[in-house]
Scaffold this motif. Structure first.
Motif, PDB file in Angstrom:
ATOM      1  N   MET C 108     -55.714   7.382  35.288  1.00 39.05           N
ATOM      2  CA  MET C 108     -55.058   6.108  35.541  1.00 39.05           C
ATOM      3  C   MET C 108     -56.065   4.978  35.749  1.00 39.05           C
ATOM      4  O   MET C 108     -55.865   3.859  35.293  1.00 39.05           O
ATOM      5  N   ALA C 109     -57.134   5.281  36.418  1.00 38.38           N
ATOM      6  CA  ALA C 109     -58.141   4.246  36.642  1.00 38.38           C
ATOM      7  C   ALA C 109     -58.657   3.728  35.315  1.00 38.38           C
ATOM      8  O   ALA C 109     -58.802   2.520  35.098  1.00 38.38           O
ATOM      9  N   ALA C 112     -55.970   1.742  33.504  1.00 38.15           N
ATOM     10  CA  ALA C 112     -55.820   0.435  34.140  1.00 38.15           C
ATOM     11  C   ALA C 112     -56.950  -0.492  33.710  1.00 38.15           C
ATOM     12  O   ALA C 112     -56.740  -1.641  33.333  1.00 38.15           O
ATOM     13  N   THR C 115     -56.745  -2.143  30.255  1.00 38.58           N
ATOM     14  CA  THR C 115     -55.813  -3.235  29.918  1.00 38.58           C
ATOM     15  C   THR C 115     -56.549  -4.542  29.694  1.00 38.58           C
ATOM     16  O   THR C 115     -55.998  -5.485  29.159  1.00 38.58           O
ATOM     17  N   ARG C 116     -57.790  -4.616  30.147  1.00 42.57           N
ATOM     18  CA  ARG C 116     -58.582  -5.847  29.970  1.00 42.57           C
ATOM     19  C   ARG C 116     -59.818  -5.625  29.123  1.00 42.57           C
ATOM     20  O   ARG C 116     -60.590  -6.548  28.904  1.00 42.57           O
ATOM     21  N   ARG C 121     -60.410   0.619  25.715  1.00 41.49           N
ATOM     22  CA  ARG C 121     -59.145   1.088  25.173  1.00 41.49           C
ATOM     23  C   ARG C 121     -59.364   1.912  23.903  1.00 41.49           C
ATOM     24  O   ARG C 121     -58.776   2.967  23.717  1.00 41.49           O
ATOM     25  N   ASP C 167     -45.549   9.817  22.349  1.00 41.96           N
ATOM     26  CA  ASP C 167     -45.326   8.849  23.429  1.00 41.96           C
ATOM     27  C   ASP C 167     -44.188   9.285  24.344  1.00 41.96           C
ATOM     28  O   ASP C 167     -44.239   9.069  25.553  1.00 41.96           O
ATOM     29  N   GLY C 171     -45.466  10.181  27.815  1.00 35.66           N
ATOM     30  CA  GLY C 171     -44.968   9.108  28.669  1.00 35.66           C
ATOM     31  C   GLY C 171     -44.045   9.608  29.758  1.00 35.66           C
ATOM     32  O   GLY C 171     -44.179   9.226  30.921  1.00 35.66           O
TER      33      GLY C 171
ATOM     34  N   VAL D  29     -55.023 -11.890  35.789  1.00 40.30           N
ATOM     35  CA  VAL D  29     -54.831 -12.098  34.362  1.00 40.30           C
ATOM     36  C   VAL D  29     -56.168 -12.330  33.670  1.00 40.30           C
ATOM     37  O   VAL D  29     -56.454 -11.770  32.620  1.00 40.30           O
ATOM     38  N   PRO D 101     -50.046 -10.090  29.655  1.00 40.11           N
ATOM     39  CA  PRO D 101     -51.254  -9.469  30.218  1.00 40.11           C
ATOM     40  C   PRO D 101     -51.149  -9.362  31.730  1.00 40.11           C
ATOM     41  O   PRO D 101     -51.578  -8.381  32.334  1.00 40.11           O
ATOM     42  N   ARG D 104     -48.911  -6.382  32.619  1.00 41.26           N
ATOM     43  CA  ARG D 104     -49.523  -5.145  32.174  1.00 41.26           C
ATOM     44  C   ARG D 104     -50.664  -4.755  33.112  1.00 41.26           C
ATOM     45  O   ARG D 104     -50.690  -3.657  33.671  1.00 41.26           O
ATOM     46  N   THR D 105     -51.585  -5.685  33.286  1.00 39.29           N
ATOM     47  CA  THR D 105     -52.730  -5.409  34.142  1.00 39.29           C
ATOM     48  C   THR D 105     -52.283  -5.058  35.551  1.00 39.29           C
ATOM     49  O   THR D 105     -52.740  -4.082  36.154  1.00 39.29           O
ATOM     50  N   MET D 108     -50.515  -1.534  35.905  1.00 38.39           N
ATOM     51  CA  MET D 108     -51.424  -0.403  35.818  1.00 38.39           C
ATOM     52  C   MET D 108     -52.392  -0.377  36.987  1.00 38.39           C
ATOM     53  O   MET D 108     -52.736   0.684  37.507  1.00 38.39           O
ATOM     54  N   ALA D 109     -52.857  -1.538  37.384  1.00 37.92           N
ATOM     55  CA  ALA D 109     -53.780  -1.590  38.508  1.00 37.92           C
ATOM     56  C   ALA D 109     -53.145  -0.962  39.727  1.00 37.92           C
ATOM     57  O   ALA D 109     -53.741  -0.138  40.413  1.00 37.92           O
ATOM     58  N   VAL D 111     -50.514   1.042  39.889  1.00 36.12           N
ATOM     59  CA  VAL D 111     -50.222   2.463  39.714  1.00 36.12           C
ATOM     60  C   VAL D 111     -51.501   3.288  39.863  1.00 36.12           C
ATOM     61  O   VAL D 111     -51.531   4.320  40.540  1.00 36.12           O
ATOM     62  N   ALA D 112     -52.570   2.793  39.245  1.00 39.65           N
ATOM     63  CA  ALA D 112     -53.844   3.512  39.343  1.00 39.65           C
ATOM     64  C   ALA D 112     -54.251   3.642  40.803  1.00 39.65           C
ATOM     65  O   ALA D 112     -54.637   4.713  41.270  1.00 39.65           O
ATOM     66  N   HIS D 175     -46.178   4.243  27.879  1.00 40.49           N
ATOM     67  CA  HIS D 175     -47.212   4.989  27.166  1.00 40.49           C
ATOM     68  C   HIS D 175     -47.525   4.356  25.819  1.00 40.49           C
ATOM     69  O   HIS D 175     -48.692   4.208  25.437  1.00 40.49           O
ATOM     70  N   LEU D 178     -49.397   0.911  26.723  1.00 37.68           N
ATOM     71  CA  LEU D 178     -50.659   0.915  27.452  1.00 37.68           C
ATOM     72  C   LEU D 178     -51.639   1.991  27.012  1.00 37.68           C
ATOM     73  O   LEU D 178     -52.841   1.771  27.012  1.00 37.68           O
ATOM     74  N   VAL D 179     -51.114   3.156  26.673  1.00 36.45           N
ATOM     75  CA  VAL D 179     -52.041   4.224  26.325  1.00 36.45           C
ATOM     76  C   VAL D 179     -52.256   4.271  24.820  1.00 36.45           C
ATOM     77  O   VAL D 179     -53.379   4.188  24.338  1.00 36.45           O
ATOM     78  N   ALA D 181     -51.446   1.985  22.942  1.00 36.36           N
ATOM     79  CA  ALA D 181     -51.853   0.623  22.611  1.00 36.36           C
ATOM     80  C   ALA D 181     -51.269   0.143  21.293  1.00 36.36           C
ATOM     81  O   ALA D 181     -51.949  -0.482  20.485  1.00 36.36           O
TER      82      ALA D 181
END
Lengths: 217, 217, 217, 217
Positions: C108-109, C112, C115-116, C121, C167, C171, D29, D101, D104-105, D108-109, D111-112, D175, D178-179, D181
């Motif tokens: 997860m880290a 996360a 995403t930036r 990614r 997914d 997911g 962001v 963004p 999303r960021t 995930m942040a 959740v992580a 998923h 974010l995963v 993508a």
DNA sequence: AATTAATCGAGACGGTACGTCTTGTCTTGGA
DNA sequence: TCCAAGACAAGACGTACCGTCTCGATTAATT
């Protein structure tokens, strides 16, 4: 020098300043210039590295200041009642300072570094050179009061002469100790002072007339 | 260093030697001692780091060798017919040498390093200091022949005096250029020479009354 | 992937690679993501920090690869003879992986962070996502051979379907474990697989009397 | 700066709070979770770091609060008259949220971070997950009223099924975005919904016989 | 001509210090 | 009593350099 600036925020710890400079000098003595590290100094001072870098931009600047303090403490100009004795004393006191490995190493390392770093050269100038020039000024003033030296009217000429004398005294001692690698003892100090006071040609001036040899060492 | 041994295998490249020393000097001028890196020198010379380390044990040794040659040339003592002119000329010639960033940096780097390394100090003494001391000896001999200076009978005293004069001249110039960071021009050379020849007390001696010699102790 | 490149110079140590990834996983287990430091990993691996940075640009990239290896080892698709059993098995095996704190945290880290960070990614995609997608492909192939699933003629449609299924499986498991924070046990796996195979509307179709389901396209 | 009254130490609380949360979202962001620093947020908000720490114990707490609000809006379930359309609509609406963004960021942040912090996980569950789960309940209720789905008698089974469906929908979308993508567009939403409704086996089950089954991808 | 052995370039290796950054706390002076 | 400003200890970050160590590929002198 900078009374403005500082207004808000927590003021810097004077204690930290002291601890850092003390630690720097101690590390310099123990390890020598190239093995002193900022991290080590910080640890010795019980201080975070950040605190060092907040005050000094890098290792060189820190060491310059640490060395400058040594010079401030180590050099004095006792009033011995006559110019020759005063000069001899300051020469020996300077030599004593350069006999310490940490002073010697640190001073030269910093000077060597400064040949390529104008900022560092300026710092050396203000922190060490200009401060010690006072010894020449004070010594001259005393000698003039005693009538041993004439008073120069033109202030610019006076300043130039002071610079010249400073370079001659400091330069000769440094060169003797560091380059020629010979000790500066009482005998050398006496010979040097005589030469500085009376000049190379002194022997000539007096010699022809009579038997007296030059007092040149 | 030692001629023996080499029997079989590929011989070392003389070209590499030259390229390395040239690159070292160039790097020294551009970057200054502390920023010269072995990797950088190797890259400039188009050579692998291994090749450097096969020839020199470390950075210091390499730089000293690279610098040594520079001081073999550069200093001369033209016979200008009078002591004062001779001294002024050698002062300016030395200053000219130190005005080159290459020489300046290299000299200080090596001297600084030598404060920690006795072997290096000896090497400097024999390779640089002793060789240049001849200038003082030659100059004095000429002046004595011209009758400008008395002849010293005791050879030991004579040698000590020569050392002293050498430290005074070289030291003052080096200090002026590197520590005080001011230029050595004709005017300074003239003032310095006058002071060296006639002494600090001269102004007093000649100016006020007249014949009165210094009554200095 | 990159057979060219490496020609000259000392080759990188495969042993170091292994030691570093092992150390990273170990540190991750012991300390958790945010407390793992590059220096610590290097020390555990008996390797210099430089060696880490020569292979991975930063902590994120290193952790991605360390996590990817865990996925490579931890996920398998045993052939249990029927599609439903295969899916249930892979779901449980994935869930088992996410039950480990280090996998969960690290995955997860890194997601996360990604995403930036497009580079990160991409690395996640190639190192983790694309590699595990093979499970879907293999599973489908087997099911098709058994006659449990029809063969899709259009390869593009087939690829899209595979992505969709991947997914959905990954997911749902991740969401269940990490967001809903409920365990994935055999019961859940069975329910999920049934729903995935037969759809929401299945209950309606088979169960009650016969109310026609929606004519949904 | 602020009109409100200042008696003895009542904080400008409201304004500072707002400024801090806004600054946090903006920084999130721009920089992404790991590059947001408390000092930076403070500077953006025109506030001292002290003020942040007086209100939130640490970075995590601050960011969670800053993010919480975002998820309270953004998701709706319009009644489109048929289950498939409803699901597609909510999928697209969720995807639209994750396309920002900021969201999303932030998601995930948080959740992580929650993988290491049970308290944070609970907070996420109540603040985000449970609140959005209602969408599934409402959607099912409607579908049952329309006769598209059977009514489950056992309330526990009904709850479990709702959880499962929620994890499947939210998980697949997250998923995918974010995963994997890849974008969630109408086409993907349609394929996903078809698969969710009729299942993987649908093609096989219905196809051979003849009646046109949904082309489920 | 073949063999031999030290050379060469390239570049990875373990270490160590650097100077920067961020975290969460503490200390000022001002309102 | 609270605020802004900013110093503080702690410690990780990613970079640079040192001097050593493989590599495979030359390159002479000796066989």
């Amino acid at each position: 020098m900078n009374p403005p600036a500082r207004r808000t925020g927590r003021p810097r710890s004077a204690e930290a300043d002291r601890a850092i400079l003390d630690a720097t000098r101690a590390a310099l003595v123990e390890l020598g210039w190239s093995k002193v590290s900022m991290g080590d100094v910080a640890a010795r001072a019980g201080v975070a590295k950040t605190t060092l870098y907040r005050r000094w931009a890098n290792k060189n600047e820190l060491v310059v200041d640490a060395v400058a303090a040594v010079f401030d403490e180590g050099l004095e100009l006792p009033d011995l009642g006559c110019l020759q004795a005063d000069i001899e004393a300051v020469v020996l006191s300077f030599a004593r300072l350069l006999a310490l490995p940490e002073t010697r190493t640190a001073l030269m390392a910093v000077v060597a570094e400064s040949t390529r770093d104008p900022a560092l050269r300026d710092r050396i100038r203000t922190a060490i050179v200009d401060r010690q020039k006072r010894l020449v000024l004070v010594g001259r003033e005393r000698a003039q009061e005693r009538g041993e030296l004439p008073r120069e009217q033109d202030p610019e000429t006076a300043a130039r002469t002071a610079d010249l004398i400073f370079d001659m005294i400091a330069g000769a001692v440094v060169h003797r100790v560091l380059v020629s690698a010979e000790p500066v003892d009482t005998e050398w100090a006496r010979g040097f002072t005589a030469l500085l006071l009376h000049g190379l040609a002194a022997g000539l001036t007096l010699a022809p007339s009579g038997a007296r040899p030059p007092r040149n060492d």
